[in-house]
Design a protein around this motif. Sequence first.
Motif, PDB file in Angstrom:
ATOM      1  N   TYR A 288      40.222  44.874  38.591  1.00 55.73           N
ATOM      2  CA  TYR A 288      39.668  44.432  37.307  1.00 55.73           C
ATOM      3  C   TYR A 288      40.798  43.751  36.556  1.00 55.73           C
ATOM      4  O   TYR A 288      41.967  43.825  36.944  1.00 55.73           O
ATOM      5  CB  TYR A 288      39.080  45.595  36.501  1.00 55.73           C
ATOM      6  CG  TYR A 288      40.069  46.696  36.201  1.00 55.73           C
ATOM      7  CD1 TYR A 288      40.870  46.662  35.063  1.00 55.73           C
ATOM      8  CD2 TYR A 288      40.218  47.769  37.067  1.00 55.73           C
ATOM      9  CE1 TYR A 288      41.791  47.655  34.804  1.00 55.73           C
ATOM     10  CE2 TYR A 288      41.126  48.774  36.813  1.00 55.73           C
ATOM     11  CZ  TYR A 288      41.917  48.705  35.685  1.00 55.73           C
ATOM     12  OH  TYR A 288      42.834  49.691  35.444  1.00 55.73           O
ATOM     13  N   ASN A 289      40.460  43.075  35.476  1.00 55.64           N
ATOM     14  CA  ASN A 289      41.440  42.321  34.704  1.00 55.64           C
ATOM     15  C   ASN A 289      42.081  43.251  33.668  1.00 55.64           C
ATOM     16  O   ASN A 289      41.494  43.528  32.611  1.00 55.64           O
ATOM     17  CB  ASN A 289      40.748  41.125  34.036  1.00 55.64           C
ATOM     18  CG  ASN A 289      41.723  40.236  33.305  1.00 55.64           C
ATOM     19  OD1 ASN A 289      42.745  40.679  32.797  1.00 55.64           O
ATOM     20  ND2 ASN A 289      41.388  38.962  33.236  1.00 55.64           N
TER      21      ASN A 289
ATOM     22  N   ASP B 105      42.465  41.861  30.131  1.00 56.06           N
ATOM     23  CA  ASP B 105      41.194  41.898  29.395  1.00 56.06           C
ATOM     24  C   ASP B 105      40.994  43.294  28.811  1.00 56.06           C
ATOM     25  O   ASP B 105      40.642  43.451  27.633  1.00 56.06           O
ATOM     26  CB  ASP B 105      40.039  41.515  30.320  1.00 56.06           C
ATOM     27  CG  ASP B 105      38.676  41.510  29.645  1.00 56.06           C
ATOM     28  OD1 ASP B 105      38.587  41.525  28.407  1.00 56.06           O
ATOM     29  OD2 ASP B 105      37.670  41.502  30.384  1.00 56.06           O
TER      30      ASP B 105
END
Length: 141
Positions: free
Chosen positions: A127-128, A131
Amino acid sequence: MSDNSQSAAALVQRYYDAFNAGDVPGMLACLSEDVAHDVNQGGRRTGKALFGEFCAHMERCYREQLTDIVVMPSADGRRAAAEFTVNGTYLSDDDGLPPATGQTYCLPAGTFFDIADGKITRVTTHYNLQDWIAQVTGTGA
């Protein structure tokens, strides 16, 4: 879809059903004894015991539900991928990350799996992180 492909998809779905139920023993039941767990932007942990320790850490720091789960098995059932949305609350400070104050977050993620003998032998999640940090610090993406 072949029988092997269907079996792989069902195994991964059982893993995620257990995750969403907070059922760590159910998740562990889907894994091989020597499962390789590649943590997002981290190292590899090998074995169910270390995976269980990781789950305990995650339960302390985060409350998460996965939605929009799409499981994509290979035709031979030896690999699978899943894409989903992580809907979470940051409960307790995690080392090297911003302070936790109950912030909520929502981000896309994916996991890759290797499968052998009816068990998951590798879990690699992505996942980022930037972010996520932007969401929990309120700095925007």
